[in-house]
Write a protein that holds these residues in place. Structure first.
Motif, PDB file in Angstrom:
ATOM      1  N   TYR A 164      -7.605   8.693 -13.296  1.00 23.04           N
ATOM      2  CA  TYR A 164      -7.964   7.840 -14.426  1.00 23.04           C
ATOM      3  C   TYR A 164      -7.055   6.597 -14.484  1.00 23.04           C
ATOM      4  O   TYR A 164      -6.637   6.172 -15.546  1.00 23.04           O
ATOM      5  N   SER A 165      -6.782   6.067 -13.298  1.00 22.58           N
ATOM      6  CA  SER A 165      -5.959   4.865 -13.180  1.00 22.58           C
ATOM      7  C   SER A 165      -6.693   3.807 -12.370  1.00 22.58           C
ATOM      8  O   SER A 165      -6.094   3.073 -11.585  1.00 22.58           O
ATOM      9  N   GLU A 166      -8.000   3.747 -12.571  1.00 16.46           N
ATOM     10  CA  GLU A 166      -8.803   2.887 -11.714  1.00 16.46           C
ATOM     11  C   GLU A 166      -8.468   1.404 -11.873  1.00 16.46           C
ATOM     12  O   GLU A 166      -8.454   0.657 -10.891  1.00 16.46           O
ATOM     13  N   ALA A 167      -8.197   0.972 -13.079  1.00 16.90           N
ATOM     14  CA  ALA A 167      -7.887  -0.446 -13.277  1.00 16.90           C
ATOM     15  C   ALA A 167      -6.657  -0.842 -12.477  1.00 16.90           C
ATOM     16  O   ALA A 167      -6.629  -1.882 -11.813  1.00 16.90           O
ATOM     17  N   LYS A 168      -5.636   0.006 -12.541  1.00 17.76           N
ATOM     18  CA  LYS A 168      -4.414  -0.242 -11.782  1.00 17.76           C
ATOM     19  C   LYS A 168      -4.705  -0.225 -10.289  1.00 17.76           C
ATOM     20  O   LYS A 168      -4.192  -1.061  -9.528  1.00 17.76           O
ATOM     21  N   GLN A 175      -4.535  -7.097  -4.681  1.00 16.86           N
ATOM     22  CA  GLN A 175      -3.284  -7.714  -4.241  1.00 16.86           C
ATOM     23  C   GLN A 175      -3.040  -7.451  -2.752  1.00 16.86           C
ATOM     24  O   GLN A 175      -2.675  -8.369  -2.000  1.00 16.86           O
ATOM     25  N   LEU A 176      -3.226  -6.210  -2.314  1.00 18.68           N
ATOM     26  CA  LEU A 176      -2.997  -5.859  -0.922  1.00 18.68           C
ATOM     27  C   LEU A 176      -3.966  -6.575   0.008  1.00 18.68           C
ATOM     28  O   LEU A 176      -3.586  -7.036   1.097  1.00 18.68           O
ATOM     29  N   LEU A 301       1.093  -0.110   4.272  1.00 16.85           N
ATOM     30  CA  LEU A 301       0.556  -0.500   5.570  1.00 16.85           C
ATOM     31  C   LEU A 301       0.495  -2.016   5.721  1.00 16.85           C
ATOM     32  O   LEU A 301       0.619  -2.541   6.829  1.00 16.85           O
ATOM     33  N   VAL A 302       0.306  -2.723   4.628  1.00 15.40           N
ATOM     34  CA  VAL A 302       0.272  -4.185   4.705  1.00 15.40           C
ATOM     35  C   VAL A 302       1.649  -4.715   5.113  1.00 15.40           C
ATOM     36  O   VAL A 302       1.754  -5.715   5.822  1.00 15.40           O
ATOM     37  N   GLN A 303       2.713  -4.034   4.694  1.00 16.48           N
ATOM     38  CA  GLN A 303       4.038  -4.401   5.170  1.00 16.48           C
ATOM     39  C   GLN A 303       4.131  -4.180   6.684  1.00 16.48           C
ATOM     40  O   GLN A 303       4.737  -4.983   7.408  1.00 16.48           O
ATOM     41  N   GLY A 304       3.549  -3.101   7.153  1.00 17.93           N
ATOM     42  CA  GLY A 304       3.516  -2.851   8.583  1.00 17.93           C
ATOM     43  C   GLY A 304       2.803  -3.966   9.325  1.00 17.93           C
ATOM     44  O   GLY A 304       3.241  -4.400  10.398  1.00 17.93           O
ATOM     45  N   LEU A 305       1.690  -4.430   8.766  1.00 19.16           N
ATOM     46  CA  LEU A 305       0.960  -5.542   9.368  1.00 19.16           C
ATOM     47  C   LEU A 305       1.833  -6.786   9.431  1.00 19.16           C
ATOM     48  O   LEU A 305       1.856  -7.495  10.449  1.00 19.16           O
TER      49      LEU A 305
END
Length: 329
Positions: A164-168, A175-176, A301-305
Protein backbone atom coordinates in the motif's frame (compact mmCIF):
# COMPACT_ATOMS: atom_id res chain seq x y z
CA UNK A 1 28.21 -22.75 -4.99
CA UNK A 2 24.51 -22.56 -4.23
CA UNK A 3 21.84 -24.04 -6.44
CA UNK A 4 21.72 -20.70 -8.20
CA UNK A 5 24.54 -19.08 -10.15
CA UNK A 6 25.66 -16.57 -7.56
CA UNK A 7 26.83 -18.39 -4.47
CA UNK A 8 25.54 -17.64 -0.98
CA UNK A 9 28.80 -15.89 -0.24
CA UNK A 10 28.27 -13.66 -3.28
CA UNK A 11 24.62 -12.82 -2.70
CA UNK A 12 22.77 -15.67 -4.38
CA UNK A 13 19.65 -13.62 -4.15
CA UNK A 14 20.36 -12.01 -7.43
CA UNK A 15 19.98 -14.67 -10.00
CA UNK A 16 17.59 -13.12 -12.36
CA UNK A 17 16.85 -13.65 -15.99
CA UNK A 18 14.62 -12.52 -18.77
CA UNK A 19 11.04 -13.76 -18.31
CA UNK A 20 7.44 -12.61 -18.48
CA UNK A 21 6.66 -9.00 -17.60
CA UNK A 22 5.85 -8.79 -13.91
CA UNK A 23 3.11 -6.28 -13.59
CA UNK A 24 1.21 -3.45 -15.09
CA UNK A 25 0.94 -0.19 -13.14
CA UNK A 26 -0.79 -0.88 -9.84
CA UNK A 27 -2.89 1.02 -7.38
CA UNK A 28 -2.98 1.85 -3.71
CA UNK A 29 -5.46 2.50 -1.00
CA UNK A 30 -3.04 4.82 0.78
CA UNK A 31 -4.64 7.82 2.36
CA UNK A 32 -4.28 10.80 0.09
CA UNK A 33 -3.49 8.73 -3.00
CA UNK A 34 -5.46 9.35 -6.16
CA UNK A 35 -4.90 5.77 -7.28
CA UNK A 36 -7.60 3.13 -7.20
CA UNK A 37 -7.38 0.37 -4.57
CA UNK A 38 -4.68 -2.25 -5.17
CA UNK A 39 -7.24 -5.06 -5.19
CA UNK A 40 -8.92 -3.63 -8.30
CA UNK A 41 -5.76 -3.55 -10.43
CA UNK A 42 -4.77 -6.10 -13.05
CA UNK A 43 -3.42 -9.25 -11.36
CA UNK A 44 0.32 -9.81 -11.14
CA UNK A 45 1.93 -13.25 -11.18
CA UNK A 46 4.51 -14.64 -8.79
CA UNK A 47 7.62 -16.71 -9.51
CA UNK A 48 5.42 -19.76 -10.09
CA UNK A 49 3.20 -17.96 -12.60
CA UNK A 50 0.27 -17.85 -10.21
CA UNK A 51 -1.79 -14.69 -9.57
CA UNK A 52 -0.79 -12.77 -6.46
CA UNK A 53 -3.56 -11.99 -4.00
CA UNK A 54 -3.13 -8.42 -2.83
CA UNK A 55 -3.46 -7.86 0.94
CA UNK A 56 -6.81 -6.44 2.04
CA UNK A 57 -5.03 -4.01 4.37
CA UNK A 58 -1.56 -2.48 4.51
CA UNK A 59 0.87 -5.10 5.93
CA UNK A 60 2.42 -4.06 9.23
CA UNK A 61 4.73 -7.03 9.92
CA UNK A 62 6.87 -7.67 6.84
CA UNK A 63 9.74 -10.12 6.48
CA UNK A 64 12.18 -9.90 3.57
CA UNK A 65 13.92 -13.09 2.46
CA UNK A 66 16.28 -11.52 -0.09
CA UNK A 67 18.62 -8.55 -0.03
CA UNK A 68 16.98 -7.14 -3.16
CA UNK A 69 13.49 -7.04 -1.62
CA UNK A 70 15.00 -5.51 1.52
CA UNK A 71 16.49 -2.72 -0.57
CA UNK A 72 13.15 -2.11 -2.27
CA UNK A 73 11.36 -1.93 1.07
CA UNK A 74 13.99 0.48 2.35
CA UNK A 75 13.72 2.69 -0.72
CA UNK A 76 9.96 2.85 -0.14
CA UNK A 77 10.51 4.05 3.43
CA UNK A 78 8.95 0.96 5.00
CA UNK A 79 11.66 0.21 7.57
CA UNK A 80 9.28 0.61 10.50
CA UNK A 81 7.09 -2.19 9.18
CA UNK A 82 9.86 -4.73 8.56
CA UNK A 83 10.46 -7.20 11.42
CA UNK A 84 13.01 -9.60 9.91
CA UNK A 85 15.41 -9.98 7.00
CA UNK A 86 17.67 -12.56 5.38
CA UNK A 87 21.31 -13.06 6.33
CA UNK A 88 22.62 -11.09 3.34
CA UNK A 89 20.65 -7.90 3.88
CA UNK A 90 23.26 -5.26 4.68
CA UNK A 91 21.56 -2.19 3.22
CA UNK A 92 19.94 0.05 4.28
CA UNK A 93 21.62 0.08 7.68
CA UNK A 94 18.44 0.10 9.77
CA UNK A 95 17.17 -3.03 8.04
CA UNK A 96 20.55 -4.74 8.36
CA UNK A 97 20.18 -4.50 12.15
CA UNK A 98 16.93 -6.48 12.23
CA UNK A 99 16.65 -10.15 13.27
CA UNK A 100 18.05 -12.52 10.64
CA UNK A 101 15.78 -15.34 9.56
CA UNK A 102 18.38 -17.17 7.48
CA UNK A 103 22.05 -18.11 7.35
CA UNK A 104 24.39 -19.58 4.77
CA UNK A 105 22.78 -22.91 5.67
CA UNK A 106 19.26 -21.85 4.71
CA UNK A 107 16.10 -20.29 6.11
CA UNK A 108 14.66 -20.78 9.59
CA UNK A 109 11.01 -21.57 8.88
CA UNK A 110 10.11 -21.88 12.57
CA UNK A 111 11.55 -18.44 13.31
CA UNK A 112 9.68 -16.88 10.41
CA UNK A 113 6.38 -18.37 11.59
CA UNK A 114 7.04 -17.32 15.19
CA UNK A 115 7.47 -13.69 14.13
CA UNK A 116 3.85 -13.75 12.88
CA UNK A 117 4.37 -11.76 9.67
CA UNK A 118 1.44 -10.57 7.60
CA UNK A 119 3.62 -10.43 4.45
CA UNK A 120 6.80 -12.29 3.53
CA UNK A 121 8.67 -11.29 0.38
CA UNK A 122 11.05 -13.47 -1.59
CA UNK A 123 12.33 -13.26 -5.15
CA UNK A 124 13.32 -15.38 -8.11
CA UNK A 125 12.57 -18.75 -6.55
CA UNK A 126 15.46 -18.46 -4.11
CA UNK A 127 13.26 -19.82 -1.32
CA UNK A 128 11.49 -22.37 -3.47
CA UNK A 129 12.17 -25.24 -1.07
CA UNK A 130 10.66 -23.24 1.82
CA UNK A 131 7.72 -21.50 0.13
CA UNK A 132 5.28 -24.40 0.39
CA UNK A 133 6.13 -25.00 4.07
CA UNK A 134 5.47 -21.37 4.87
CA UNK A 135 2.22 -21.35 2.90
CA UNK A 136 1.04 -24.55 4.58
CA UNK A 137 1.62 -22.81 7.92
CA UNK A 138 -0.62 -19.93 6.88
CA UNK A 139 2.17 -17.48 6.07
CA UNK A 140 1.39 -14.99 3.31
CA UNK A 141 4.56 -15.39 1.25
CA UNK A 142 4.99 -13.81 -2.17
CA UNK A 143 7.93 -15.10 -4.21
CA UNK A 144 8.39 -12.41 -6.83
CA UNK A 145 9.05 -13.30 -10.44
CA UNK A 146 12.44 -13.12 -12.14
CA UNK A 147 13.33 -9.77 -13.67
CA UNK A 148 15.67 -8.13 -16.12
CA UNK A 149 16.79 -4.50 -15.69
CA UNK A 150 13.63 -2.92 -17.10
CA UNK A 151 11.34 -5.28 -15.23
CA UNK A 152 13.01 -4.35 -11.95
CA UNK A 153 11.02 -1.12 -12.12
CA UNK A 154 7.83 -3.17 -12.44
CA UNK A 155 8.86 -5.21 -9.41
CA UNK A 156 9.35 -2.06 -7.34
CA UNK A 157 5.84 -0.98 -8.28
CA UNK A 158 4.50 -4.41 -7.40
CA UNK A 159 6.05 -4.21 -3.94
CA UNK A 160 4.42 -0.79 -3.71
CA UNK A 161 1.05 -2.36 -4.41
CA UNK A 162 1.62 -5.18 -1.92
CA UNK A 163 2.53 -2.74 0.84
CA UNK A 164 0.00 0.00 0.00
CA UNK A 165 2.87 2.32 -0.91
CA UNK A 166 2.11 2.67 -4.58
CA UNK A 167 2.43 6.45 -4.75
CA UNK A 168 5.91 6.27 -3.27
CA UNK A 169 6.81 3.41 -5.61
CA UNK A 170 5.62 5.31 -8.66
CA UNK A 171 7.64 8.37 -7.66
CA UNK A 172 10.73 6.24 -7.09
CA UNK A 173 10.40 4.47 -10.42
CA UNK A 174 9.92 7.77 -12.26
CA UNK A 175 13.09 9.10 -10.65
CA UNK A 176 15.09 5.95 -11.46
CA UNK A 177 13.90 5.92 -15.07
CA UNK A 178 14.95 9.55 -15.47
CA UNK A 179 18.40 8.78 -14.08
CA UNK A 180 18.67 5.82 -16.44
CA UNK A 181 17.62 7.93 -19.42
CA UNK A 182 20.16 10.62 -18.54
CA UNK A 183 22.98 8.04 -18.50
CA UNK A 184 21.85 6.50 -21.78
CA UNK A 185 21.75 9.91 -23.44
CA UNK A 186 25.32 10.66 -22.40
CA UNK A 187 26.67 7.53 -24.11
CA UNK A 188 24.27 7.44 -27.06
CA UNK A 189 26.11 6.85 -30.31
CA UNK A 190 29.43 6.11 -28.62
CA UNK A 191 31.44 3.10 -29.84
CA UNK A 192 30.51 -0.08 -27.96
CA UNK A 193 33.69 -1.88 -26.80
CA UNK A 194 33.70 -5.59 -26.03
CA UNK A 195 33.12 -6.17 -22.31
CA UNK A 196 33.26 -9.18 -20.02
CA UNK A 197 30.89 -8.66 -17.07
CA UNK A 198 31.88 -11.36 -14.58
CA UNK A 199 29.63 -12.70 -11.82
CA UNK A 200 31.81 -15.21 -10.02
CA UNK A 201 35.20 -16.86 -10.50
CA UNK A 202 35.06 -19.26 -7.54
CA UNK A 203 35.80 -22.13 -9.94
CA UNK A 204 39.17 -21.25 -11.52
CA UNK A 205 39.09 -21.37 -15.28
CA UNK A 206 35.29 -21.49 -15.41
CA UNK A 207 33.83 -18.09 -14.48
CA UNK A 208 30.14 -17.34 -14.31
CA UNK A 209 29.16 -14.30 -16.36
CA UNK A 210 26.19 -12.13 -17.22
CA UNK A 211 24.84 -13.63 -20.44
CA UNK A 212 21.99 -12.83 -22.77
CA UNK A 213 18.68 -12.05 -21.07
CA UNK A 214 20.22 -11.11 -17.71
CA UNK A 215 19.86 -7.66 -16.20
CA UNK A 216 23.63 -7.25 -16.58
CA UNK A 217 23.35 -7.84 -20.31
CA UNK A 218 20.68 -5.15 -20.60
CA UNK A 219 22.73 -2.85 -18.41
CA UNK A 220 25.71 -3.20 -20.77
CA UNK A 221 23.52 -2.33 -23.72
CA UNK A 222 22.30 0.80 -21.94
CA UNK A 223 25.93 1.73 -21.25
CA UNK A 224 26.78 1.43 -24.96
CA UNK A 225 28.93 -1.65 -24.49
CA UNK A 226 28.98 -5.05 -26.19
CA UNK A 227 28.54 -8.06 -23.93
CA UNK A 228 30.92 -10.72 -25.25
CA UNK A 229 28.50 -13.39 -24.01
CA UNK A 230 25.28 -11.75 -25.20
CA UNK A 231 24.46 -14.77 -27.37
CA UNK A 232 24.88 -17.21 -24.47
CA UNK A 233 21.58 -17.52 -22.61
CA UNK A 234 22.37 -20.72 -20.72
CA UNK A 235 21.44 -21.08 -17.05
CA UNK A 236 18.73 -18.42 -17.25
CA UNK A 237 21.21 -15.89 -18.66
CA UNK A 238 24.03 -16.64 -16.21
CA UNK A 239 26.23 -19.13 -18.06
CA UNK A 240 29.37 -20.70 -16.71
CA UNK A 241 31.95 -20.25 -19.45
CA UNK A 242 35.56 -21.30 -19.94
CA UNK A 243 38.78 -19.34 -20.01
CA UNK A 244 39.10 -20.44 -23.61
CA UNK A 245 35.80 -18.77 -24.46
CA UNK A 246 36.94 -15.54 -22.80
CA UNK A 247 40.27 -15.63 -24.64
CA UNK A 248 38.47 -16.21 -27.94
CA UNK A 249 36.11 -13.27 -27.37
CA UNK A 250 39.07 -11.09 -26.33
CA UNK A 251 37.26 -8.42 -24.28
CA UNK A 252 38.61 -4.89 -24.36
CA UNK A 253 37.32 -4.26 -20.82
CA UNK A 254 36.74 -6.65 -17.92
CA UNK A 255 34.36 -5.64 -15.13
CA UNK A 256 34.18 -7.80 -12.01
CA UNK A 257 31.08 -7.84 -9.83
CA UNK A 258 32.08 -10.43 -7.23
CA UNK A 259 33.13 -9.59 -3.69
CA UNK A 260 36.85 -8.72 -3.32
CA UNK A 261 37.10 -11.30 -0.53
CA UNK A 262 36.40 -14.01 -3.12
CA UNK A 263 38.57 -13.02 -6.03
CA UNK A 264 36.83 -9.90 -7.26
CA UNK A 265 39.97 -7.80 -7.64
CA UNK A 266 41.74 -6.59 -10.79
CA UNK A 267 45.08 -7.84 -9.44
CA UNK A 268 43.75 -11.38 -9.33
CA UNK A 269 42.69 -11.14 -12.98
CA UNK A 270 46.10 -9.91 -14.06
CA UNK A 271 47.53 -13.07 -12.49
CA UNK A 272 45.16 -15.55 -14.13
CA UNK A 273 46.88 -18.16 -16.23
CA UNK A 274 46.83 -17.42 -19.99
CA UNK A 275 44.85 -14.19 -19.59
CA UNK A 276 47.87 -12.05 -20.41
CA UNK A 277 46.94 -12.11 -24.10
CA UNK A 278 43.50 -10.57 -23.51
CA UNK A 279 43.28 -6.98 -24.71
CA UNK A 280 41.75 -5.75 -21.45
CA UNK A 281 44.63 -7.26 -19.46
CA UNK A 282 47.28 -5.88 -21.79
CA UNK A 283 45.70 -2.42 -21.59
CA UNK A 284 45.21 -2.68 -17.78
CA UNK A 285 41.48 -2.17 -18.18
CA UNK A 286 40.17 -4.52 -15.51
CA UNK A 287 37.80 -2.97 -12.98
CA UNK A 288 35.71 -3.98 -10.00
CA UNK A 289 32.25 -2.63 -9.23
CA UNK A 290 30.43 -3.04 -5.90
CA UNK A 291 28.75 -6.46 -5.96
CA UNK A 292 25.73 -5.18 -4.05
CA UNK A 293 24.73 -2.66 -6.71
CA UNK A 294 25.47 -5.02 -9.59
CA UNK A 295 23.98 -8.30 -8.39
CA UNK A 296 20.74 -7.14 -6.76
CA UNK A 297 17.75 -6.31 -8.97
CA UNK A 298 16.59 -3.33 -6.97
CA UNK A 299 16.70 0.47 -6.81
CA UNK A 300 20.51 0.63 -6.87
CA UNK A 301 20.87 -1.03 -10.27
CA UNK A 302 20.82 2.45 -11.79
CA UNK A 303 23.93 3.19 -9.74
CA UNK A 304 25.46 0.09 -11.29
CA UNK A 305 24.61 1.44 -14.73
CA UNK A 306 26.31 4.74 -13.83
CA UNK A 307 29.47 2.88 -12.80
CA UNK A 308 29.61 0.69 -15.89
CA UNK A 309 28.86 3.53 -18.29
CA UNK A 310 31.55 5.71 -16.72
CA UNK A 311 34.11 2.89 -16.82
CA UNK A 312 33.37 2.16 -20.47
CA UNK A 313 33.09 5.79 -21.57
CA UNK A 314 35.08 7.95 -19.10
CA UNK A 315 35.15 10.82 -21.60
CA UNK A 316 31.37 11.20 -21.24
CA UNK A 317 31.44 11.67 -17.46
CA UNK A 318 33.45 14.38 -15.70
CA UNK A 319 35.23 13.56 -12.47
CA UNK A 320 36.11 10.33 -10.70
CA UNK A 321 33.87 7.30 -10.29
CA UNK A 322 31.30 7.75 -7.50
CA UNK A 323 32.36 6.17 -4.21
CA UNK A 324 29.50 3.67 -4.39
CA UNK A 325 31.12 2.08 -7.45
CA UNK A 326 34.05 0.77 -5.47
CA UNK A 327 32.29 0.27 -2.14
CA UNK A 328 31.45 -3.09 -0.63
CA UNK A 329 27.97 -2.29 0.74
Amino acid sequence: MSTRVISYRLLPLMLVALCALLVACGGSTQTGSSATPAATQAPANDYYGKPINMPKAAPQRIISLTASTSEILGALGLQSRVIGVDAFTNYPTDLAKLPKVSSTQGYNVEQIIALKPDLVLSSGGLTKQYDSKLKDSGVNIVDLSLTNFSQTFDQIQLVGRLTYSEAKANDLVAQLKKERDDIEQKVAGAPAPRVLLEVDDSTPGKPYVFGGGSFGDELLQDASATNIFHSNTANEGYPQVTDEAVLSANPQIVILTEDPAYGGTPDSVYKRANWSTIQAVKDRKVYRVNADIMQRPGPRLVQGLQCVAQIVHPDKFPGALPDYCTGTV
